[in-house]
Design an enzyme around this catalytic site. Structure first.
Site, mmCIF file in Angstrom:
data_model
loop_
_atom_site.group_PDB
_atom_site.id
_atom_site.type_symbol
_atom_site.label_atom_id
_atom_site.label_comp_id
_atom_site.label_asym_id
_atom_site.label_seq_id
_atom_site.Cartn_x
_atom_site.Cartn_y
_atom_site.Cartn_z
ATOM 1 N N LYS A 1 4.378 -8.819 -4.514
ATOM 2 C CA LYS A 1 3.786 -7.751 -3.701
ATOM 3 C C LYS A 1 4.112 -7.910 -2.214
ATOM 4 C CE LYS A 1 -0.766 -9.913 -3.092
ATOM 5 N NZ LYS A 1 -0.643 -10.126 -1.643
ATOM 6 N N THR A 2 4.174 -9.160 -1.716
ATOM 7 C CA THR A 2 4.485 -9.359 -0.299
ATOM 8 C C THR A 2 5.892 -8.879 0.006
ATOM 9 O OG1 THR A 2 3.016 -11.288 -0.232
ATOM 10 C CG2 THR A 2 4.587 -11.042 1.568
ATOM 11 N N ASP B 1 -2.705 -4.467 2.123
ATOM 12 C CA ASP B 1 -2.557 -5.553 1.150
ATOM 13 C C ASP B 1 -3.922 -5.870 0.535
ATOM 14 O OD1 ASP B 1 -1.445 -7.603 -0.301
ATOM 15 O OD2 ASP B 1 -1.380 -9.021 1.366
ATOM 16 N N GLU B 2 -3.945 -6.359 -0.702
ATOM 17 C CA GLU B 2 -5.180 -6.792 -1.382
ATOM 18 C C GLU B 2 -6.256 -5.709 -1.332
ATOM 19 O OE1 GLU B 2 -4.936 -9.330 -3.089
ATOM 20 O OE2 GLU B 2 -3.752 -10.900 -2.134
ATOM 21 N N GLN C 1 -7.745 -9.151 -10.019
ATOM 22 C CA GLN C 1 -7.978 -10.269 -9.104
ATOM 23 C C GLN C 1 -9.050 -9.943 -8.068
ATOM 24 O OE1 GLN C 1 -4.517 -12.856 -7.995
ATOM 25 N NE2 GLN C 1 -3.300 -11.129 -8.703
ATOM 26 N N ARG D 1 -2.399 -19.130 -11.246
ATOM 27 C CA ARG D 1 -1.897 -19.930 -10.117
ATOM 28 C C ARG D 1 -0.772 -20.846 -10.576
ATOM 29 N NH1 ARG D 1 -2.473 -16.733 -7.073
ATOM 30 N NH2 ARG D 1 -3.094 -15.557 -8.904
#
Length: 709
Positions: A36-37, A223-224, A254, A599
């Site tokens: 996503k970044t 973002d997020e 998330q 993770r």
């Protein structure tokens, strides 16, 4: 504008579509490890390279300083110096930037300061004591949480309705909120909640200012998005009404921060809020193996509040991999000892400690792992301990500098006026406070008027002149020189030097480290502002150390090997989450488990114990229901003969099975809850009951935690 086309060629089809779909509202549903970044950064570069907007017409909002820094660095590689003109930063930093320009319209002077959580709590404690409230019975931290909850919703004191009021301290929370905001105004200060609430108020009361920013921001990227609270959502919605070009990247699976105001419904309702919105799913995972993704996907599929997506591995090399291990232990100590032994073995086999992590649901669980690490002599770091800017000596130095910048800062004054000791006792301070309250002035100014004995008055006047002299120096000397001079003349460094201990040496080193940071700033104001924004979880490990942290703190990180201990009922899922919000709480706990599993790049080790010491008491435990939700074909389940049950425990009658039973009709009946006491049932929603408790007010709890009386 130069733009390296290679950045586009590295995108997969879904990422490419997300980058090049520039017009209109867009939701990019991005699974864990799907890049996503890269999408966000490349999208900004694509907009600039195609001349769709000038850099200052692009707003890119992140949730952490770390994420903002990473995006800034990547964007600079793509478009060069133009990256510096993009409005890129955290919500709070963007809010601060707006208030620096238009703060006067919401009753702020230009040089206002930003208080951190510690300052907020101390200010509330002072207010409550002035109101003769027992702060042991009514903790200021609880009041701070209530006020932050109101600010997360964008609610100033005058906007609090009856439905929003709190029962804290016999219903006095709103009165304290009013006093708190008044005191902030007198200090020319804001807190983190104000950095969102005040820009929102500014836009709502000054439509011409809102129109200016709507016209400015032709493209908005977030973002997020699943972590946004109501105030952030309202800000974004107002700003997006200009161009309607808003791109939100997030993952409903998330969303794990509801306890600090995050509202996953902002993401789930995106299409309703922004009609005509497109949704693009990023489902190609570049991080984990097939078995890890299968376990994560199977687990999260049990949630109903999600838009849904299916992750798959990007590379055939990642197909298969190691099965996810599920191991049972006799007790928590045995669990910690054996996990650390496994980590030590992996380290000897060549895997760096920094590529492994132990992720726990509750912070108290770190203690046994810390004991085991010390015995094994392995270097480690507990994320969530004291951060640099939270250390006593750092807070003291920053308080001195804050007072130089703003003499109305009563909290900074109180912290350093007698540090080092100057003979300024409680009675002297009390006299200053009475004078300040009577004249509506700061404690610093009250030195000129308070009736104080000659000796302490002389000391206070000397302190006052020292601060004013430092303020004069700021016009001719560099900030770092002003700070060093102040630390010497105040006697603060000499105080620690006189202590002559290893701890004091460490404190002095920390002070000089802080002073070194001042070299990069043109003014004390800029430095204080930067420090005030360093309360987010942006910690990074240094050297080859094992990381031990909570699952909440691990979001956004990745490791080769992840160990997930204490997957037991009441710990994970955490019983309080289920008690307070029922099914919604359980689903957030499951999302937290999903975050933990994803993770990992190469292997996951999940464990549970049949006995665990919880807050000093031994308790029997059952494996978490989340263990049963893992797909058998993708896990290696290992029992422990000392536990009394082995690898298969599906035949054990689990306590949560009662949740699936049809509840009794209880509306109107009196019930008892172990924590909330007695109350009456108002509504039934499946297994959840809405109860008005005599002493605790309205709560939603699961039926199985209530007894009829």
């Amino acid at each position: 504008m130069d733009f390296n086309i290679d950045f586009l060629e590295t995108l997969n089809p879904e990422q490419y579509q997300a980058v090049t779909t520039t017009e209109g509202p867009l939701l990019v549903l991005s699974g864990a490890g799907t890049g996503k970044t890269r999408v966000l950064t490349t999208r900004v570069a694509y907009i600039l390279a195609n001349g769709l907007a000038h850099p200052w017409q692009v707003l890119a909002v992140t949730f952490t300083n770390k994420a903002a820094k990473e995006m800034q660095e990547r964007l600079t590689q793509m478009v060069g110096a133009a990256a510096g003109d993009v409005w890129l930063g955290t919500f709070h930093r963007i809010g601060l930037r707006i208030l620096r320009r238009y703060g006067d319209l919401v009753n702020l002077n230009k040089n206002f300061i930003v208080l951190d959580a510690d300052d907020q709590e101390r200010l509330l404690k002072n207010i409550m004591k002035e109101c003769l409230v027992d702060t042991k019975e009514y903790p200021p931290a609880d009041l701070l949480e209530i006020i932050q909850h109101w600010k997360d919703k964008g609610l100033a004191p005058d906007a609090i309705t009856e439905a929003e009021k709190s029962n804290f301290c016999e219903g006095r929370a709103l009165d304290f909120y009013r006093l708190y905001q008044k005191r902030l105004h007198e200090m020319n200060a804001v807190d983190f909640g104000d950095l969102l609430m005040l820009p929102l108020l500014l836009f709502q009361t000054h439509p011409e200012i809102l129109a200016e920013y709507q016209h400015r921001f032709q493209y908005i990227l977030v973002d997020e998005y699943q972590d946004t609270n109501i105030a952030q959502y309202m800000l974004l919605r107002l700003l997006a009404k200009g161009s309607n070009n808003i791109c939100c990247v997030g993952d409903d699976d998330q969303s794990i921060y509801s306890w600090r105001g995050a509202n996953v419904d902002n993401l789930l309702n995106f299409e309703k809020v922004f009609p005509g919105a497109q949704i693009i799913r990023l489902e190609t995972n570049y991080r984990s193996t097939e078995h890890i993704l299968a376990c994560a996907s199977s687990l999260i599929a049990n949630n109903t509040g999600r838009l849904g997506k299916t992750l798959h591995v990007a590379n055939q090399d990642e197909m298969g991999g190691e099965l996810v291990v599920v191991q049972g232990y006799y007790n928590g100590q045995e669990e910690a000892t054996e996990i650390i032994q496994k980590i030590e073995d992996e380290n000897h086999a060549g895997i760096p400690l920094s590529k492994m992590a132990v992720l726990v649901r509750l912070s108290f669980l770190t203690r046994e792992f810390e004991d085991a690490l010390i015995k094994a002599n392995l270097p480690y770091r507990i994320i969530g301990g004291f951060k640099f800017y939270e250390r006593e000596e750092i807070r003291d130095v920053v308080a001195y500098l804050r007072l130089v910048v703003n003499q109305n800062d009563d909290l900074a004054f109180m912290r350093v006026v007698n540090k080092p000791r100057r003979g300024i006792g409680d009675k002297v301070v009390e006299s200053l406070q009475q004078t300040a309250n009577a004249r509506h002035i700061s404690l610093f100014e009250a030195i000129n008027y308070a009736e104080i004995k000659p000796a302490p008055l002389k000391t206070l006047q000397a302190f006052r002149e020292m601060i004013l002299d430092a303020k004069k120096q700021t016009s001719t000397l560099r900030p770092v020189v002003v700070a060093k001079n102040l630390m010497q003349v105040s006697g603060y460094i000499a105080m620690w030097q006189a202590e002559k201990s290893l701890k004091s040496d460490e404190r002095i080193d920390n002070i000089y480290e802080l002073l070194n940071k001042l070299e990069d700033f043109a003014s004390l104001d800029a430095f204080i502002e930067e420090v005030s924004l360093q309360t987010e979880n942006d910690e990074q490990t240094t050297g080859d150390q094992l990381v031990v942290m909570t699952l909440h703190a691990s979001k956004g990180l990745e490791f080769d090997k992840v160990f997930l201990p204490a997957w037991e009922e009441e710990i994970f899922p955490h019983q309080r989450a289920i008690d307070e919000v029922g099914e919604a709480g359980l689903e957030e706990e499951r999302r937290l488990a999903y975050v933990g599993i994803t993770r990992a790049r190469k292997s996951v080790f999940i464990s549970y114990a049949s006995n665990r010491r919880v807050y000093g008491q031994w308790k029997n435990a059952l494996p978490s229901r989340f263990v049963e939700e893992l797909p058998p074909e993708h896990i290696d389940r290992r029992g422990n003969r000392r536990m009394g049950y082995g690898a298969q425990f599906s035949d054990i009658r689990m306590p949560w099975a009662a949740e699936k039973q049809t509840p009794k009709k209880r509306v109107g009946k009196r019930v008892h809850h172990e924590t909330f006491g007695d109350g009456v049932v108002l509504r039934e929603e499946g297994d959840r009951l809405e109860v008005f408790f005599d002493n605790s007010g309205l709560k939603k709890v699961l039926a199985r935690f209530l007894e009829e009386i």
